[in-house]
Design a protein around this motif. Structure first.
Motif: not given
Length: 135
Positions: A39-45, A49-50, A66-68, A73-74
């Motif tokens: 969960y911590v790794l996912f939160a870091i990812a 991204a943000i 592209i970023g938006i 999409l995420l």
């Protein structure tokens, strides 16, 4: 920036090793700790991204679009994965039943988003190679 990323990689490596040690050398059930680490790794990812979207937002008009699009999409993938995630209780190997709705939905959502991201990477890699070979 490169030095900061190297330091972050080293910290995550150490955290991964520390999280795996109890499972390898101690006779305890450390699934909860591994899930918390995931969960911590996912939160870091997600945070990365943000932050990277925000950093690249003002550099050029094309990078902003592209970023938006990628960030949108995420979010769409996460929402679709959440609504398709199962909330059925799961019986673990030791016979205990995991029936926490939050944990079940979150775990399934993370798995589905990971599968979708992996599939997207594979498709984009193959598509890029095909496009480069045609040129």
């Amino acid at each position: 920036m490169k030095k900061a990323l190297n330091i972050l990689k080293f910290i995550l490596l150490i955290l991964g090793v520390v999280a795996l040690m109890p499972m390898l050398f101690v006779d305890i059930n450390s699934v909860d700790m591994i899930l918390d680490y995931t969960y911590v790794l996912f939160a870091i990812a997600v945070a990365a991204a943000i932050v990277m979207t925000a950093v690249n937002f003002g550099k050029s008009n094309n990078n902003s679009k592209i970023g938006i699009i990628v960030f949108g999409l995420l979010i769409v993938a996460a929402v679709v994965a959440y609504f398709t995630a199962s909330s059925e209780p799961v019986t673990l190997a030791d016979g205990t039943v995991e029936d926490s709705l939050f944990a079940l939905k979150l775990t399934d959502t993370l798995l589905y988003v990971t599968y979708a991201a992996f599939a997207a990477v594979v498709v984009l890699l193959i598509g890029g190679e095909i496009r480069n070979s045609i040129k």
